[in-house]
Design a protein around this motif. Structure first.
Motif, mmCIF file in Angstrom:
data_model
loop_
_atom_site.group_PDB
_atom_site.id
_atom_site.type_symbol
_atom_site.label_atom_id
_atom_site.label_comp_id
_atom_site.label_asym_id
_atom_site.label_seq_id
_atom_site.Cartn_x
_atom_site.Cartn_y
_atom_site.Cartn_z
ATOM 1 N N ASP A 9 6.002 6.399 -2.083
ATOM 2 C CA ASP A 9 6.237 6.423 -3.570
ATOM 3 C C ASP A 9 7.817 6.482 -3.695
ATOM 4 N N ARG A 53 1.121 -1.457 -0.239
ATOM 5 C CA ARG A 53 -0.013 -0.118 0.459
ATOM 6 C C ARG A 53 0.861 0.906 -0.252
ATOM 7 N N ARG A 54 1.007 2.151 -0.915
ATOM 8 C CA ARG A 54 1.956 3.293 -1.763
ATOM 9 C C ARG A 54 0.945 4.346 -0.184
ATOM 10 N N MET A 85 -2.396 5.035 -0.129
ATOM 11 C CA MET A 85 -3.385 3.279 -0.535
ATOM 12 C C MET A 85 -3.702 2.919 0.815
ATOM 13 N N ALA A 111 -5.916 -3.846 -2.555
ATOM 14 C CA ALA A 111 -4.168 -3.583 -1.529
ATOM 15 C C ALA A 111 -3.019 -3.677 -2.740
ATOM 16 N N GLU A 112 -3.134 -3.420 -4.125
ATOM 17 C CA GLU A 112 -2.300 -2.868 -4.855
ATOM 18 C C GLU A 112 -2.206 -2.527 -6.010
ATOM 19 N N GLY A 127 -0.015 8.394 -6.435
ATOM 20 C CA GLY A 127 0.350 9.961 -5.367
ATOM 21 C C GLY A 127 -0.899 9.513 -4.524
ATOM 22 N N VAL A 128 -1.625 8.179 -4.571
ATOM 23 C CA VAL A 128 -2.413 8.547 -3.873
ATOM 24 C C VAL A 128 -2.392 7.655 -2.156
ATOM 25 N N PRO A 153 3.652 -3.556 -14.369
ATOM 26 C CA PRO A 153 5.005 -4.164 -14.634
ATOM 27 C C PRO A 153 5.444 -5.302 -14.120
ATOM 28 N N VAL A 154 4.686 -5.926 -13.663
ATOM 29 C CA VAL A 154 5.012 -7.345 -12.970
ATOM 30 C C VAL A 154 4.231 -8.724 -13.831
ATOM 31 N N LEU A 155 3.219 -8.061 -13.724
ATOM 32 C CA LEU A 155 2.388 -8.929 -14.961
ATOM 33 C C LEU A 155 3.287 -9.054 -16.306
ATOM 34 N N ARG A 186 0.885 0.173 -10.988
ATOM 35 C CA ARG A 186 2.949 0.798 -10.831
ATOM 36 C C ARG A 186 3.358 -0.568 -10.436
ATOM 37 N N GLU A 187 2.841 -1.049 -9.437
ATOM 38 C CA GLU A 187 3.690 -2.372 -9.489
ATOM 39 C C GLU A 187 3.192 -3.742 -10.477
ATOM 40 N N GLY A 188 1.832 -3.847 -9.786
ATOM 41 C CA GLY A 188 0.851 -4.868 -10.479
ATOM 42 C C GLY A 188 1.438 -4.957 -12.068
#
Lengths: 333, 333, 333
Positions: free
Chosen positions: A301, A294-295, B85, B90-91, B82-83, B98-100, B94-96
């Motif tokens: 960030d 959770r960012r 979370m 939960a995700e 920028g939020v 690129p990982v996929l 920005r990570e999810g």
């Protein structure tokens, strides 16, 4: 190798061989190694990386898979023994699991902690009951207190980043809207100790890791020449760290007591890894997290998106090391 | 060709080549063309045709796929930058993402319009943010204001039905219980204009297509020798039409305002394509719709089930053209 | 063989050949027999065995599949003809099914009984409407009043256990928190009669099987030299049984009336198969159930876990016989 349930079942030599196999499969793909082999996947809990990477791992090796998600297109599964099943669950694991296992060549289970009884979770009562029902090669895709695929991926990630085996790794508690399981902290703690690292668990009062987890990690550290300590002093912990591994977990002194946990963490909003605190670890320190994260709650960030973050590498290594595990479990040698 | 995000990125010659490739793969299957290739699919919204046809497209070419559906077995994904979370998601993408993407060879995303801010939707803010995170070949499986796979399938369907490239296509607003996105009307409008057709957008007051969409289509029409006009006169619009393409979309004058939209469409129940009105288009006119369609709300049974309906052909062509897109993105040339 | 919708469509010789093919595929796998073939699966209802075993069946024969689950990542499907679709369902089976069928080489549908109108369910109105929309080989994966894959798996299980074709099979009603469909009792009743067995349907008042089902089974029994009777006397029914096949189903005298059903079964808690009652069938009797089963509601743990239980064999045979069905429908001969 018949099961991949706990990294502690494997010597450092075993792990070295698995990581070498992972590297070999990266460098020299074997698109037919598992042709005709079928992976059964049971997800009792949500997943993104594990769900995708396990399917892809089989595909990259020429095999296939199927996914069962209880409650989503499939019956709810009962796990308690001896129970009178007059509730929501239409099927018991005692039938469901052997049946699914009978259809495939290798099976993977994700079953999070119940989060009520610490002893039950630490002794893997639920996963253990499920594992005894499977007579095929079995992979733990995250249980109540373990996550060996994550641990193996993280070990490879540390190697990839040239982090010394005797380097300092800080397992850094960070906050989250609710209590999360001990699986990843337990697995990472043991992995780093098993690798021979100087491990510092940095967490606020109320979040000390259970003695059984520390004892297991200390035994591994002793054998590998490393160490394990706990502290609540973030400044001391971070100083000189090679790796800051952030992770959320629930209150251990009042395990399963959501109200106490929420009250405790109401004071802990600043247990977030931000650039300023991370910088105290040194300019060459790496940042790790298993994801999802959770960012701006657990991690800012600027840290996640900064050049020292290894989170995408870790997540990609999930695929890489799981391919090695699948290959070792299934390919003829 | 690295991305298939908007039919406007392709010349008429490019499209002709893609459709020729689609035809070639129909006539001469290549069941091993994409052997070993993996398609990652992210569905932020429901799907039937897209979900099935993308998986089948890979299977028919010897490749494989995996599907991630946030909220159904997978974490909810946060898309805002920028939020903090601390909500349901939960995700973060920005990570999810690129990982996929790191697990597969080609990626497809379906992400409907948020339906709140017309400008944000028309400029594809959400899809654009997602697309920048993917460093693999990428396919738009319907975004806020585009649906290039549908547009390409429709182009092929028009060709299959021998509709003249200069023929008249009426994009005919029809009603629906609630406001639907602009993706298909935008894509079909541009596709028909790009093909050189005489395009008439026929819709009631309050449902005029946004100027940006009309301008884009008119530029394409100008280059191709076609035209684009709007009208609310159904009788005039339908006269002499080669194709009546029915489509539902939300009020554009009060975009995102459900109450106004509902009040407006309470008067528009007769904006349904029925045999009588369809007949005014002429005995050889074709009926098209992208599906899913609400029978006897948007279109009467007799039209959908009649001999002039191309809806099943359109849906089947989704598979056919997507195989060409996948082939072009992935197969060695 | 174009369709596998009802075991009654096949002679005993046909079934013998299918079971021989199943055995051959077990003994001599054909991992490329269905290479390039695609199975489309539509699940209108939850599933574990069927979902997994159909996917695995294709995989073990070199084919692939895709799964559509309306309401979970896919639109709700409307099945009623002529309806004005202003409710929850966004898509009608009249488009959805032909489109999905056009993508694949063989199609499977699971569509449980609606449980409101006995006549509609017994005459398979819903499944029949769906089947007419599919122009590809089609498999019934459980409809309102049939489950031919289960019946064929059970036939093989009886053979595997060397149960005489003239042996006594008791179809034994057991309780459940709510009314379940007639599909499995109907299919098992007919299967056992078709096999030539002495079939005793043992059920309490209010749960007699509908005359149409009994008549169909009695016709099969007459042709095969068997018999079909009904009773509510459990002691008499169980005496000398070779097989006790437990199954839950809803009240038939007040079909679709949940309140009456609940009131009736409030008195029927002891309609559970326990060791003591099962023992009256004799020491060599086998226990069968199609699964899922509610432990200690329908059947006691000691019976399910005992050595005479065939439930896991039955479930595994689902895979085995479905591979034969898929092979017969798709493989060149």
């Amino acid at each position: 190798m018949k099961r991949f349930l706990d990294l502690a079942d494997f010597t450092r030599e075993d792990i070295g061989e698995l990581l070498a196999l992972a590297q070999r499969l990266q460098d020299h793909p074997e698109p037919q190694a598992l042709a005709g082999k079928i992976l059964g996947l049971l997800f009792m809990n949500p997943s993104l990386r594990t769900l995708a990477s396990m399917q892809v791992g089989m595909q990259r090796l020429g095999g296939t898979s199927f996914v069962i998600t209880p409650g989503q297109g499939t019956w709810q599964l009962e796990t308690r023994l001896g129970v009178r099943m007059d509730g929501a669950a239409a099927e018991h694991i005692r039938e469901g699991l052997p049946v699914l296992a009978s259809y495939c060549d290798v099976f993977g289970i994700r079953a999070f902690a119940e989060g009520k009884d610490l002893e039950a979770d630490l002794t893997e009562q639920q996963f253990g009951a499920m594992a005894t029902l499977i007579d095929k090669p079995l992979i733990n895709l995250e249980s109540a207190a373990n996550h060996p695929c994550q641990a193996l991926a993280d070990w490879k990630t540390l190697n990839d980043a040239a982090v010394p085996t005797t380097g300092k790794l800080v397992l850094h508690w960070v906050t989250h809207p609710r209590a999360l399981p001990l699986a990843v902290p337990a697995a990472v703690l043991h992995m780093a100790a098993h690798r021979g690292m100087e491990v510092v668990v940095c967490r606020p009062e109320g979040y000390a890791l259970p003695p059984a987890l520390l004892a297991k990690a200390r035994a591994a550290a002793a054998a590998a020449g490393g160490s394990v300590i706990e502290t609540d002093d973030r400044a001391v912990a971070l100083r000189g760290a090679h790796v800051v591994y952030a992770k959320e977990w629930g209150c251990t002194t009042a395990y399963g007591d959501a109200a106490t946990d929420i009250a405790l963490r109401a004071q802990l909003d600043d247990w977030q890894v931000r650039e300023a605190s991370f910088n105290t670890a040194g300019a060459n320190a790496h940042f790790m997290h298993c994801l999802p994260v959770r960012r701006n709650v657990a991690v800012a960030d600027e840290v996640l998106d900064g050049p020292r973050s290894l989170v995408l590498r870790e997540a990609h290594n999930r695929l890489v090391v799981q391919m090695a595990v699948l290959h070792r479990l299934l390919a003829p040698r």
